[in-house]
Design a protein around this motif. Structure first.
Motif, PDB file in Angstrom:
ATOM      1  N   LEU A  77       0.812  -1.207   0.000  1.00  0.00           N
ATOM      2  CA  LEU A  77       0.000   0.000   0.000  1.00  0.00           C
ATOM      3  C   LEU A  77       0.851   1.264   0.000  1.00  0.00           C
ATOM      4  CD1 LEU A  77      -2.827  -0.969   2.525  1.00  0.00           C
ATOM      5  CD2 LEU A  77      -2.911  -0.986   0.032  1.00  0.00           C
ATOM      6  N   ALA A  78       2.133   1.139   0.282  1.00  0.00           N
ATOM      7  CA  ALA A  78       3.021   2.299   0.254  1.00  0.00           C
ATOM      8  C   ALA A  78       3.181   2.796  -1.172  1.00  0.00           C
ATOM      9  CB  ALA A  78       4.380   1.943   0.853  1.00  0.00           C
ATOM     10  N   ASP A  79       3.461   4.081  -1.305  1.00  0.00           N
ATOM     11  CA  ASP A  79       3.681   4.659  -2.634  1.00  0.00           C
ATOM     12  C   ASP A  79       5.012   4.208  -3.211  1.00  0.00           C
ATOM     13  OD1 ASP A  79       1.269   6.424  -2.719  1.00  0.00           O
ATOM     14  OD2 ASP A  79       2.224   7.247  -0.940  1.00  0.00           O
ATOM     15  N   VAL A  80       6.007   4.062  -2.366  1.00  0.00           N
ATOM     16  CA  VAL A  80       7.321   3.554  -2.785  1.00  0.00           C
ATOM     17  C   VAL A  80       7.829   2.621  -1.697  1.00  0.00           C
ATOM     18  CG1 VAL A  80       9.669   4.108  -3.517  1.00  0.00           C
ATOM     19  CG2 VAL A  80       7.815   5.727  -3.996  1.00  0.00           C
ATOM     20  N   THR A  81       8.393   1.491  -2.116  1.00  0.00           N
ATOM     21  CA  THR A  81       8.956   0.518  -1.181  1.00  0.00           C
ATOM     22  C   THR A  81      10.427   0.291  -1.485  1.00  0.00           C
ATOM     23  OG1 THR A  81       6.850  -0.616  -0.847  1.00  0.00           O
ATOM     24  CG2 THR A  81       8.848  -1.874  -0.368  1.00  0.00           C
ATOM     25  N   VAL A  82      11.252   0.311  -0.451  1.00  0.00           N
ATOM     26  CA  VAL A  82      12.674  -0.013  -0.556  1.00  0.00           C
ATOM     27  C   VAL A  82      12.901  -1.301   0.226  1.00  0.00           C
ATOM     28  CG1 VAL A  82      15.035   0.807  -0.222  1.00  0.00           C
ATOM     29  CG2 VAL A  82      13.172   2.467  -0.532  1.00  0.00           C
ATOM     30  N   ILE A  83      13.559  -2.275  -0.390  1.00  0.00           N
ATOM     31  CA  ILE A  83      13.841  -3.532   0.303  1.00  0.00           C
ATOM     32  C   ILE A  83      15.344  -3.726   0.417  1.00  0.00           C
ATOM     33  CG2 ILE A  83      13.752  -4.948  -1.797  1.00  0.00           C
ATOM     34  CD1 ILE A  83      12.384  -7.139  -0.051  1.00  0.00           C
ATOM     35  N   VAL A  84      15.770  -4.200   1.570  1.00  0.00           N
ATOM     36  CA  VAL A  84      17.192  -4.366   1.860  1.00  0.00           C
ATOM     37  C   VAL A  84      17.632  -5.774   1.478  1.00  0.00           C
ATOM     38  CG1 VAL A  84      18.927  -4.339   3.709  1.00  0.00           C
ATOM     39  CG2 VAL A  84      17.018  -2.705   3.750  1.00  0.00           C
ATOM     40  N   ASP A  85      18.803  -5.894   0.892  1.00  0.00           N
ATOM     41  CA  ASP A  85      19.354  -7.214   0.586  1.00  0.00           C
ATOM     42  C   ASP A  85      19.397  -8.060   1.854  1.00  0.00           C
ATOM     43  OD1 ASP A  85      19.711  -6.526  -2.037  1.00  0.00           O
ATOM     44  OD2 ASP A  85      21.855  -6.159  -1.896  1.00  0.00           O
ATOM     45  N   THR A 145       8.360  -9.355  -9.026  1.00  0.00           N
ATOM     46  CA  THR A 145       7.027  -8.952  -8.606  1.00  0.00           C
ATOM     47  C   THR A 145       6.790  -7.455  -8.739  1.00  0.00           C
ATOM     48  OG1 THR A 145       7.546  -8.496  -6.276  1.00  0.00           O
ATOM     49  CG2 THR A 145       7.130 -10.797  -6.894  1.00  0.00           C
ATOM     50  N   GLY A 146       7.837  -6.654  -8.675  1.00  0.00           N
ATOM     51  CA  GLY A 146       7.673  -5.210  -8.759  1.00  0.00           C
ATOM     52  C   GLY A 146       7.109  -4.573  -7.508  1.00  0.00           C
ATOM     53  N   VAL A 147       6.931  -5.352  -6.436  1.00  0.00           N
ATOM     54  CA  VAL A 147       6.384  -4.788  -5.195  1.00  0.00           C
ATOM     55  C   VAL A 147       7.330  -3.728  -4.627  1.00  0.00           C
ATOM     56  CG1 VAL A 147       5.793  -5.298  -2.797  1.00  0.00           C
ATOM     57  CG2 VAL A 147       4.989  -6.796  -4.630  1.00  0.00           C
ATOM     58  N   ALA A 148       8.622  -3.995  -4.686  1.00  0.00           N
ATOM     59  CA  ALA A 148       9.614  -3.025  -4.205  1.00  0.00           C
ATOM     60  C   ALA A 148      10.180  -2.256  -5.388  1.00  0.00           C
ATOM     61  CB  ALA A 148      10.732  -3.726  -3.449  1.00  0.00           C
ATOM     62  N   GLN A 149      10.210  -0.933  -5.266  1.00  0.00           N
ATOM     63  CA  GLN A 149      10.715  -0.095  -6.355  1.00  0.00           C
ATOM     64  C   GLN A 149      12.221   0.140  -6.270  1.00  0.00           C
ATOM     65  OE1 GLN A 149       7.767   0.830  -4.598  1.00  0.00           O
ATOM     66  NE2 GLN A 149       6.640  -0.129  -6.275  1.00  0.00           N
ATOM     67  N   PHE A 175      17.962  12.463 -11.729  1.00  0.00           N
ATOM     68  CA  PHE A 175      16.945  11.468 -12.046  1.00  0.00           C
ATOM     69  C   PHE A 175      17.132  10.236 -11.166  1.00  0.00           C
ATOM     70  CE2 PHE A 175      15.666   7.699 -14.667  1.00  0.00           C
ATOM     71  CZ  PHE A 175      14.300   7.888 -14.528  1.00  0.00           C
ATOM     72  N   THR A 176      16.069   9.880 -10.448  1.00  0.00           N
ATOM     73  CA  THR A 176      16.087   8.733  -9.538  1.00  0.00           C
ATOM     74  C   THR A 176      15.125   7.693 -10.076  1.00  0.00           C
ATOM     75  OG1 THR A 176      16.610  10.138  -7.635  1.00  0.00           O
ATOM     76  CG2 THR A 176      15.677   7.958  -7.173  1.00  0.00           C
ATOM     77  N   GLU A 177      15.669   6.627 -10.640  1.00  0.00           N
ATOM     78  CA  GLU A 177      14.829   5.627 -11.285  1.00  0.00           C
ATOM     79  C   GLU A 177      14.206   4.696 -10.257  1.00  0.00           C
ATOM     80  OE1 GLU A 177      14.924   2.318 -14.927  1.00  0.00           O
ATOM     81  OE2 GLU A 177      16.731   3.478 -14.442  1.00  0.00           O
ATOM     82  N   LEU A 178      12.945   4.362 -10.475  1.00  0.00           N
ATOM     83  CA  LEU A 178      12.219   3.406  -9.650  1.00  0.00           C
ATOM     84  C   LEU A 178      11.938   2.142 -10.453  1.00  0.00           C
ATOM     85  CD1 LEU A 178       9.558   5.723  -7.940  1.00  0.00           C
ATOM     86  CD2 LEU A 178      11.858   5.170  -7.160  1.00  0.00           C
ATOM     87  N   SER A 179      11.949   1.009  -9.782  1.00  0.00           N
ATOM     88  CA  SER A 179      11.625  -0.286 -10.413  1.00  0.00           C
ATOM     89  C   SER A 179      12.491  -0.558 -11.635  1.00  0.00           C
ATOM     90  CB  SER A 179      10.141  -0.326 -10.802  1.00  0.00           C
ATOM     91  OG  SER A 179       9.309  -0.138  -9.693  1.00  0.00           O
ATOM     92  N   ALA A 180      13.769  -0.239 -11.532  1.00  0.00           N
ATOM     93  CA  ALA A 180      14.666  -0.409 -12.678  1.00  0.00           C
ATOM     94  C   ALA A 180      14.788  -1.862 -13.105  1.00  0.00           C
ATOM     95  CB  ALA A 180      16.045   0.156 -12.344  1.00  0.00           C
ATOM     96  N   ALA A 221       1.314   2.776 -15.165  1.00  0.00           N
ATOM     97  CA  ALA A 221       0.020   3.238 -14.664  1.00  0.00           C
ATOM     98  C   ALA A 221       0.089   3.574 -13.184  1.00  0.00           C
ATOM     99  CB  ALA A 221      -1.038   2.166 -14.917  1.00  0.00           C
ATOM    100  N   ARG A 222       0.679   2.691 -12.407  1.00  0.00           N
ATOM    101  CA  ARG A 222       0.734   2.952 -10.967  1.00  0.00           C
ATOM    102  C   ARG A 222       1.605   4.167 -10.667  1.00  0.00           C
ATOM    103  NH1 ARG A 222       2.843   1.883  -5.791  1.00  0.00           N
ATOM    104  NH2 ARG A 222       1.179   1.367  -4.323  1.00  0.00           N
ATOM    105  N   PHE A 223       2.692   4.321 -11.401  1.00  0.00           N
ATOM    106  CA  PHE A 223       3.563   5.469 -11.167  1.00  0.00           C
ATOM    107  C   PHE A 223       2.849   6.772 -11.522  1.00  0.00           C
ATOM    108  CE2 PHE A 223       6.855   8.483 -12.547  1.00  0.00           C
ATOM    109  CZ  PHE A 223       7.556   8.603 -11.358  1.00  0.00           C
ATOM    110  N   ILE A 224       2.110   6.772 -12.625  1.00  0.00           N
ATOM    111  CA  ILE A 224       1.358   7.972 -13.007  1.00  0.00           C
ATOM    112  C   ILE A 224       0.354   8.338 -11.929  1.00  0.00           C
ATOM    113  CG2 ILE A 224      -0.356   8.854 -14.642  1.00  0.00           C
ATOM    114  CD1 ILE A 224       1.182   7.253 -16.826  1.00  0.00           C
TER     115      ILE A 224
END
Length: 493
Positions: free
Chosen positions: A186-194, A219-223, A290-295, A336-339
């Motif tokens: 549900l978060a707008d952006v998720t960061v996951i740690v190795d 899965t794309g859950v974490a950006q 520029f900070t890329e998400l879900s690269a 779509a979700r990013f927009i």
């Protein structure tokens, strides 16, 4: 032997308070803190301190304790009850935060624990500030039974109500499982740690497939992905620099800087089948941040935040270096979700289009690509923020329609002279019309047919892209939209 403070005196009561707060600083004891450090990790409290500006953390409910007697829980009632909550500043701007403590009950969620998190959501939505959640929880606390499921439902309800009102950022810093994991997407952006994991079930069989790599690539859950929890929190600070405090606020201004010195007039290959890396264009147009998400997820579509002339924007771009820039089910959903995220928080959307259409495979069709295409169209058509489209090369058929077209609601559409805006490529159109392919290409695969019909606002020299986009953003700061009154639309999911 340490004497107990005299609670009949003011001095004694202050001393007693200090002792209680000291316990909250290390509720599991110093040995547990040392063990966390030995693993190269930070404690729940240290993670908050890494996120916030030094000395600004104000803790809430530090002395909260569970009230469960069953299953011998009365023997262990540590302060904080397994989650550290409060608020503070990030670059001088207020945020609310909670950090799950895996050293207490494995971070498992109980009733009091959930009450603390709910209070943070309530504070954030009432005051209009972002919520940062740092996750490290094994799920529900078994000893507290069904009430934990009820409390998790309340957290999901609170996060849903906060969605679109205040930015929510999740950091998956440890093993996060079962009900505790359901709030993260549900978060707008998720960061996951190795080394961290996110999974809905407790089965050991799925553990290996649910770590950082899976959730950023499959899965794309974490950006975003980070090597350590400290690195993840640094990324959160960067992300907050692009986002407003809430949906009524404007994003913070960055320091205006010139983009890279790439000569865009000579950038586009003469061979329209030759790939290139679109991030080079983005670097030339943006302010260098520029900070890329879900690269790693659906890399045929590039999404991310940047500043252009100091103004925060969301960028969506086709990536010709992957699948020739063709759209896919996952790529469409990613865009779509990013927009929708950008639209929720007043970030103009700038699109760079070079796409021959959708990737034509049976797997894509069976996977619901048509619904994904509609979802992308829905997200863009619904957007109320300023929208600017730059067509650099191919915008053919469905790609033209879905990727920031005038008909879909784009405010400004620019095209490079290398643009090919048409219903299809030359061989496909020639076969359908029974004409010569070379003749069709010469007459139709250019930006001017669309420009003559008002579908493109201007054909521009590539080197002028930054200046044109910046002027467009300045104009669109004044954009006002009065949407129809309704609960919400029914976006295809």
């Amino acid at each position: 032997m340490t004497s107990k403070p005299d609670l009949t005196t003011t001095a004694g009561r202050i001393e007693d308070l200090r002792g209680r707060l000291a316990e909250a600083q290390a509720p599991a004891g110093q040995a547990e803190i040392d063990a966390v450090h030995a693993r190269g990790e930070a404690t729940a409290r240290e993670r908050i301190e890494q996120l916030l500006d030094a000395g600004t953390f104000v803790e809430t409910d530090a002395l909260a304790r569970h009230r469960v007697e069953a299953y011998k829980m009365y023997r262990t009632k540590p302060a904080t009850d397994g989650v550290v909550t409060g608020y503070g500043l990030v670059d001088g701007r207020r945020v609310c935060v909670f950090s799950q403590d895996g050293s207490l009950f494995d971070g498992a969620v109980g009733e009091v624990y959930a009450e603390k998190v709910l209070k943070i959501y309530d504070l954030a939505t009432k005051t209009g500030v972002p919520v940062v959640g740092i996750y490290d929880s094994a799920g529900p606390r078994w000893q507290e039974g069904i009430v934990t499921a009820h409390m998790q439902a309340q957290i999901l309800h609170a996060a849903t109500r906060a969605s679109g009102l205040v930015p929510q950022i999740a950091v998956v810093a440890g093993e996060t499982a079962s009900l505790a994991a359901t709030t993260v997407p549900l978060a707008d952006v998720t960061v996951i740690v190795d080394g961290a994991s996110l999974r809905l079930t407790d089965a050991d069989a799925v553990r290996a497939a649910t770590g950082a790599e899976a959730h950023t690539a499959s899965t794309g859950v974490a950006q975003l992905r980070a090597a350590t929890d400290v690195d993840a929190l640094a990324q959160v600070r960067t992300l907050l620099g692009f986002l407003p405090l809430n949906n009524q606020a404007t994003p913070p201004l960055g320091t205006e800087a010139q983009g890279s010195d790439t000569d865009l007039d000579t950038f586009m290959p003469d061979d329209d089948a030759q790939p290139y890396n679109v991030t080079e264009i983005l670097a030339a147009v943006a302010d260098g941040d520029f900070t890329e998400l879900s690269a790693a997820y659906a890399d045929n579509v590039v999404t991310g935040f940047a500043h252009i002339g100091g103004r925060a924007v969301g960028i969506v771009a086709n990536q010709p270096a992957s699948l020739a820039g063709a759209l896919t089910r996952d790529g469409a959903r990613k865009a779509a979700r990013f927009i929708r995220t950008c639209d929720a928080f007043n970030l103009p959307v700038v699109q760079f289009v070079d796409c021959p259409g959708f990737h034509p495979t049976e797997e894509e069709e069976r996977g619901g690509v048509v619904a994904a295409a509609a979802s992308l169209a829905y997200a863009f058509a619904e957007a109320q923020v300023g929208t600017i489209t730059v067509i650099t090369r191919k915008a053919l058929g469905t790609a033209y329609t879905l990727l920031g077209s005038k008909g879909l609601g784009a405010d400004l559409v620019f095209a490079w002279p290398t643009a090919q805006i048409a219903l299809a490529d030359a061989p496909t159109a020639a076969t359908a019309l029974g004409v010569d392919a070379a003749e069709y290409e010469a007459e139709n695969l250019n930006p001017y047919v669309a420009t003559e019909r008002g579908l493109v606002d201007a054909v521009i020299e590539p080197a002028h892209t930054r200046a044109q986009v910046l002027e467009g953003l300045r104009l669109l700061e004044r954009k006002v939209v009065y949407p129809p009154q309704k609960k919400h639309g029914n976006q295809p999911l």
